[in-house]
Design a protein around this motif. Structure first.
Motif, PDB file in Angstrom:
ATOM      1  N   ALA A  81      33.443 -31.646  26.532  1.00 52.36           N
ATOM      2  CA  ALA A  81      34.317 -31.549  27.697  1.00 52.36           C
ATOM      3  C   ALA A  81      33.750 -32.256  28.921  1.00 52.36           C
ATOM      4  O   ALA A  81      34.351 -32.200  29.996  1.00 52.36           O
ATOM      5  CB  ALA A  81      34.577 -30.069  28.033  1.00 52.36           C
ATOM      6  N   GLY A  82      32.592 -32.925  28.784  1.00 53.91           N
ATOM      7  CA  GLY A  82      32.031 -33.692  29.884  1.00 53.91           C
ATOM      8  C   GLY A  82      31.051 -32.934  30.762  1.00 53.91           C
ATOM      9  O   GLY A  82      30.663 -33.436  31.829  1.00 53.91           O
ATOM     10  N   PHE A  83      30.622 -31.749  30.359  1.00 49.99           N
ATOM     11  CA  PHE A  83      29.645 -30.988  31.143  1.00 49.99           C
ATOM     12  C   PHE A  83      28.223 -31.381  30.760  1.00 49.99           C
ATOM     13  O   PHE A  83      27.959 -31.792  29.628  1.00 49.99           O
ATOM     14  CB  PHE A  83      29.836 -29.488  30.901  1.00 49.99           C
ATOM     15  N   HIS A  84      27.308 -31.232  31.711  1.00 53.54           N
ATOM     16  CA  HIS A  84      25.891 -31.411  31.411  1.00 53.54           C
ATOM     17  C   HIS A  84      25.105 -30.300  32.101  1.00 53.54           C
ATOM     18  O   HIS A  84      25.496 -29.796  33.152  1.00 53.54           O
ATOM     19  CB  HIS A  84      25.389 -32.781  31.867  1.00 53.54           C
ATOM     20  N   MET A  85      23.984 -29.925  31.500  1.00 50.50           N
ATOM     21  CA  MET A  85      23.207 -28.808  32.010  1.00 50.50           C
ATOM     22  C   MET A  85      22.431 -29.231  33.257  1.00 50.50           C
ATOM     23  O   MET A  85      21.796 -30.282  33.280  1.00 50.50           O
ATOM     24  CB  MET A  85      22.241 -28.286  30.948  1.00 50.50           C
ATOM     25  N   VAL A  86      22.483 -28.395  34.285  1.00 52.92           N
ATOM     26  CA  VAL A  86      21.795 -28.707  35.542  1.00 52.92           C
ATOM     27  C   VAL A  86      20.706 -27.696  35.867  1.00 52.92           C
ATOM     28  O   VAL A  86      19.852 -27.969  36.719  1.00 52.92           O
ATOM     29  CB  VAL A  86      22.811 -28.777  36.711  1.00 52.92           C
ATOM     30  N   ALA A  87      20.694 -26.533  35.231  1.00 52.18           N
ATOM     31  CA  ALA A  87      19.666 -25.537  35.522  1.00 52.18           C
ATOM     32  C   ALA A  87      19.642 -24.496  34.410  1.00 52.18           C
ATOM     33  O   ALA A  87      20.624 -24.326  33.672  1.00 52.18           O
ATOM     34  CB  ALA A  87      19.928 -24.847  36.866  1.00 52.18           C
ATOM     35  N   CYS A  88      18.522 -23.809  34.276  1.00 48.94           N
ATOM     36  CA  CYS A  88      18.411 -22.700  33.344  1.00 48.94           C
ATOM     37  C   CYS A  88      17.309 -21.761  33.806  1.00 48.94           C
ATOM     38  O   CYS A  88      16.396 -22.170  34.546  1.00 48.94           O
ATOM     39  CB  CYS A  88      18.151 -23.176  31.909  1.00 48.94           C
ATOM     40  N   ASN A  89      17.390 -20.522  33.423  1.00 51.15           N
ATOM     41  CA  ASN A  89      16.339 -19.557  33.743  1.00 51.15           C
ATOM     42  C   ASN A  89      16.314 -18.502  32.665  1.00 51.15           C
ATOM     43  O   ASN A  89      17.298 -18.289  31.948  1.00 51.15           O
ATOM     44  CB  ASN A  89      16.572 -18.918  35.118  1.00 51.15           C
ATOM     45  N   SER A  90      15.178 -17.821  32.543  1.00 47.53           N
ATOM     46  CA  SER A  90      15.024 -16.839  31.488  1.00 47.53           C
ATOM     47  C   SER A  90      14.015 -15.785  31.905  1.00 47.53           C
ATOM     48  O   SER A  90      13.057 -16.072  32.639  1.00 47.53           O
ATOM     49  CB  SER A  90      14.577 -17.505  30.176  1.00 47.53           C
ATOM     50  N   THR A  91      14.234 -14.557  31.467  1.00 46.04           N
ATOM     51  CA  THR A  91      13.287 -13.463  31.655  1.00 46.04           C
ATOM     52  C   THR A  91      13.026 -12.825  30.306  1.00 46.04           C
ATOM     53  O   THR A  91      13.884 -12.839  29.416  1.00 46.04           O
ATOM     54  CB  THR A  91      13.848 -12.399  32.618  1.00 46.04           C
ATOM     55  N   GLY A  92      11.831 -12.254  30.133  1.00 48.14           N
ATOM     56  CA  GLY A  92      11.478 -11.670  28.846  1.00 48.14           C
ATOM     57  C   GLY A  92      10.626 -10.433  28.985  1.00 48.14           C
ATOM     58  O   GLY A  92       9.884 -10.274  29.965  1.00 48.14           O
ATOM     59  N   THR A  93      10.726  -9.552  28.009  1.00 52.20           N
ATOM     60  CA  THR A  93       9.908  -8.350  27.941  1.00 52.20           C
ATOM     61  C   THR A  93       9.373  -8.202  26.530  1.00 52.20           C
ATOM     62  O   THR A  93       9.924  -8.749  25.567  1.00 52.20           O
ATOM     63  CB  THR A  93      10.718  -7.095  28.309  1.00 52.20           C
ATOM     64  N   CYS A  94       8.297  -7.452  26.417  1.00 54.62           N
ATOM     65  CA  CYS A  94       7.661  -7.246  25.120  1.00 54.62           C
ATOM     66  C   CYS A  94       7.371  -5.764  24.944  1.00 54.62           C
ATOM     67  O   CYS A  94       6.949  -5.087  25.880  1.00 54.62           O
ATOM     68  CB  CYS A  94       6.375  -8.060  25.014  1.00 54.62           C
ATOM     69  N   ALA A  95       7.598  -5.262  23.729  1.00 51.10           N
ATOM     70  CA  ALA A  95       7.302  -3.869  23.415  1.00 51.10           C
ATOM     71  C   ALA A  95       6.882  -3.775  21.965  1.00 51.10           C
ATOM     72  O   ALA A  95       7.232  -4.631  21.136  1.00 51.10           O
ATOM     73  CB  ALA A  95       8.529  -2.993  23.666  1.00 51.10           C
ATOM     74  N   PHE A  96       6.103  -2.755  21.624  1.00 52.48           N
ATOM     75  CA  PHE A  96       5.677  -2.544  20.246  1.00 52.48           C
ATOM     76  C   PHE A  96       6.840  -1.963  19.444  1.00 52.48           C
ATOM     77  O   PHE A  96       7.505  -1.016  19.872  1.00 52.48           O
ATOM     78  CB  PHE A  96       4.476  -1.603  20.181  1.00 52.48           C
ATOM     79  N   ALA A  97       7.051  -2.549  18.264  1.00 53.07           N
ATOM     80  CA  ALA A  97       8.147  -2.089  17.423  1.00 53.07           C
ATOM     81  C   ALA A  97       7.868  -0.719  16.834  1.00 53.07           C
ATOM     82  O   ALA A  97       8.764   0.125  16.731  1.00 53.07           O
ATOM     83  CB  ALA A  97       8.415  -3.107  16.313  1.00 53.07           C
ATOM     84  N   HIS A  98       6.605  -0.482  16.434  1.00 49.62           N
ATOM     85  CA  HIS A  98       6.222   0.798  15.843  1.00 49.62           C
ATOM     86  C   HIS A  98       4.853   1.186  16.386  1.00 49.62           C
ATOM     87  O   HIS A  98       4.011   0.336  16.673  1.00 49.62           O
ATOM     88  CB  HIS A  98       6.175   0.714  14.315  1.00 49.62           C
ATOM     89  N   ASP A  99       4.648   2.478  16.491  1.00 50.73           N
ATOM     90  CA  ASP A  99       3.373   2.956  17.019  1.00 50.73           C
ATOM     91  C   ASP A  99       2.219   2.669  16.078  1.00 50.73           C
ATOM     92  O   ASP A  99       1.068   2.512  16.513  1.00 50.73           O
ATOM     93  CB  ASP A  99       3.438   4.474  17.280  1.00 50.73           C
TER      94      ASP A  99
END
Length: 291
Positions: free
Chosen positions: A255-273
């Protein structure tokens, strides 16, 4: 006790098996209405359902409400029509063709007639070139999409073409932003080469102007969470019916669009004790723009 037996919540009799007040579960949306409303249009599907004596044949949900497996958001317009046989829709209503299908399913021929002329008039005027139902577009819709995909050719056509072509090209190739957002997660164990479970995308969200979102994603855009949004308004409640980011990127590029910016956040946790497996969860947004 005699008074309780005469109320709307009383136990139905053989001659009148339905209570006065009826609870409906339509596609997950709960509606409460009177029995006379549901049987106000003879010959309709609701009339057939709620005039039969074998009440046990009707489907119910876990709470005992009568269940109808249809679009719960559009059913409110069906129920409004059942009350007084009049059709009242909000301005810039984008779900007219879908509501027409619901009216056909519920066997309401007069409501179907009310919807059909307005749909034809809207398409002929071309007020909104980005309809919510691509299958209802005119036969020239494929040619319009091809013009939209021609990112390099179309701007020159707009600059030097005839008056009619300039107007059509300008409406289709309007500038604007579209933001794509998604939540992803993956699990990583001790051996990152063998235990990694890669990206899982639950849902791809679409934010931006309604008309642009419909132009780019067409029938792959799920509008059920914001069905009454006018074409020139903005929304952040749409999402896509697929979960492949690359498919969304391909549609935007076509459709003629192009990416001009991006951002991301992340977290980490233990799946099992008791293990070292970790679950990484992230939220990412990509901003696309078309001049």
């Amino acid at each position: 006790m005699a008074l309780a037996d005469n109320t709307g919540c009383a136990k139905p009799s053989e001659d009148f098996p339905f209570p006065e007040i009826i609870e409906l579960n339509v596609g997950g949306q709960v509606y409460i209405t009177r029995h006379p409303t549901l049987v106000s249009v003879p010959g309709s599907l609701l009339w057939e359902m709620f005039t039969q004596k074998n009440i046990r044949s009707l489907a119910r949900d876990s709470k005992g409400r009568f269940f109808v497996d249809r679009d719960g958001f559009l059913f409110r317009y069906i129920l409004d029509y059942m009350r007084d046989q009049q059709l009242v829709l909000p301005d810039h209503f984008p779900e007219r063709s879908r509501l027409q299908r619901e009216a056909e399913y519920f066997m309401l021929p007069e409501l179907v007639k009310m919807l059909a002329p307005k749909l034809s008039k809207q398409n002929s005027l071309g007020d909104d070139p980005c309809q919510s139902d691509p299958e209802e577009l005119s036969p020239n819709a494929d040619a319009t999409r091809n013009l939209t995909s021609a990112g390099a050719t179309l701007p020159s056509t707009v600059a030097g073409g005839p008056g009619g072509a300039v107007t059509a090209g300008t409406d289709i190739r309007r500038a604007g932003f579209i933001t794509i957002g998604y939540r992803g997660s993956y699990t990583l164990g001790r051996d990152s080469q063998t235990d990694a479970k890669f990206r899982r995308v639950a849902r791809i969200m679409v934010c931006g102007k309604t008309s642009l979102a419909k132009e780019v994603f067409g029938d792959t855009l799920n509008e059920s969470r914001d069905p009454d949004r006018p074409p020139e308004r903005y929304t952040s409640r749409y999402y896509l019916k697929f979960t492949f980011l690359e498919q969304a990127f391909d549609k935007l590029a076509d459709a003629g669009f192009h990416m001009v910016a991006c951002n991301s956040t992340g977290t980490c946790a233990f799946a099992h004790d008791q293990t070292d497996d970790r679950i990484w969860t992230s939220y990412t947004e990509y901003v696309f723009y078309r001049e």
